[in-house]
Design a protein around this motif. Structure first.
Motif, PDB file in Angstrom:
ATOM      1  N   ASP A  49      45.339  53.356  78.308  1.00 22.57           N
ATOM      2  CA  ASP A  49      45.584  54.375  79.325  1.00 22.57           C
ATOM      3  C   ASP A  49      44.931  53.953  80.632  1.00 22.57           C
ATOM      4  OD1 ASP A  49      47.114  56.617  78.169  1.00 22.57           O
ATOM      5  OD2 ASP A  49      45.483  56.637  76.704  1.00 22.57           O
ATOM      6  N   THR A 112      47.142  58.758  86.717  1.00 21.38           N
ATOM      7  CA  THR A 112      46.759  58.447  85.351  1.00 21.38           C
ATOM      8  C   THR A 112      47.957  58.538  84.403  1.00 21.38           C
ATOM      9  OG1 THR A 112      45.274  59.069  83.533  1.00 21.38           O
ATOM     10  CG2 THR A 112      46.118  60.842  84.908  1.00 21.38           C
ATOM     11  N   LEU A 114      47.378  59.752  81.480  1.00 23.45           N
ATOM     12  CA  LEU A 114      46.975  60.898  80.653  1.00 23.45           C
ATOM     13  C   LEU A 114      47.656  62.148  81.214  1.00 23.45           C
ATOM     14  CD1 LEU A 114      43.204  59.946  80.367  1.00 23.45           C
ATOM     15  CD2 LEU A 114      44.980  59.599  78.644  1.00 23.45           C
ATOM     16  N   TYR A 120      43.176  66.684  78.855  1.00 18.30           N
ATOM     17  CA  TYR A 120      42.409  65.856  79.793  1.00 18.30           C
ATOM     18  C   TYR A 120      42.315  66.574  81.141  1.00 18.30           C
ATOM     19  CZ  TYR A 120      43.886  62.461  76.261  1.00 18.30           C
ATOM     20  OH  TYR A 120      44.145  61.819  75.080  1.00 18.30           O
TER      21      TYR A 120
END
Length: 215
Positions: A49, A112, A114, A120
């Protein structure tokens, strides 16, 4: 091509070697000079990631807004066939208290892989990214305090230079390990232990009782 643009291209070229060392379960943090669709795809193909800073002039349209202030967006390659295949990212925008200068005016933006805002939260990711800047402190510890200001590596051969670099890195690792153990015995955050004081103590220990500084 300006010096800044040339430097960024060299940086991205060197970074292209890193994916071979990555895999699932890892999170890669990077500064704004690294952001580019080809490099992003190369890193994500490993299963790792990403949490990368975004240049101030990057346009990141809002596709979906989340309650924590982050939003889904897309990044595109600047040219070529890849421009027609955008990458979906999640964008975080924030400011740091007490910050001055250019960054304070525009704040910080991160992208990101995520995408789950509940799992998150943006605040946690922003706090995590701040930890990346600690690597700058490591460079200062090695180059300025440990090696000494304006001190150059003395070896005249490439092998000798490599040996000296490894020696500096090993000493730094040993000092950091000592700081970690010291913090653990006192219940402190290791970041609260001074590197320069640890270095002075180690030097005194080696001088007074040779062989006592051992890990």
């Amino acid at each position: 091509m300006g010096n800044g643009e040339a430097s960024a291209r060299v940086t991205r070229c060197r970074a292209s070697r890193l994916p071979r060392s990555l895999g699932r379960g890892q999170l890669v943090l990077a500064d704004r000079e690294f952001l580019g669709v080809p490099l992003w795809r190369a890193f994500t193909a490993t299963g790792a990631d990403l949490l990368w800073r975004v240049p101030a002039n990057r346009v990141l349209p809002v596709i979906k807004q989340f309650q924590d202030g982050s939003w889904l967006s897309q990044i595109r390659a600047s040219s070529g066939p890849a421009r027609q295949e955008p990458v979906t990212v999640r964008v975080l925008a924030y400011q740091l208290k007490g910050q001055v200068g250019e960054s304070a005016a525009g704040g910080y933006r991160l992208v990101t892989t995520l995408l789950d805002a509940r799992r998150y939260p943006a605040r946690q990711l922003a706090a995590l990214y701040c930890e990346r800047w600690e690597v700058e402190s490591v460079f200062t510890e090695i180059k300025t305090h440990q090696r000494g200001a304006r001190v150059v590596l003395s070896s005249k051969t490439p092998d000798g230079i490599r040996q000296q670099i490894w020696a500096h890195l090993l000493v730094h690792h040993a000092l950091r390990e000592l700081m970690l153990r010291t913090a653990a015995t006192r219940g402190l955050d290791p970041d609260r232990v001074s590197f320069t004081e640890t270095l002075r103590s180690a030097r005194r220990s080696v001088t007074v009782t040779p062989g006592s500084f051992s890990l």
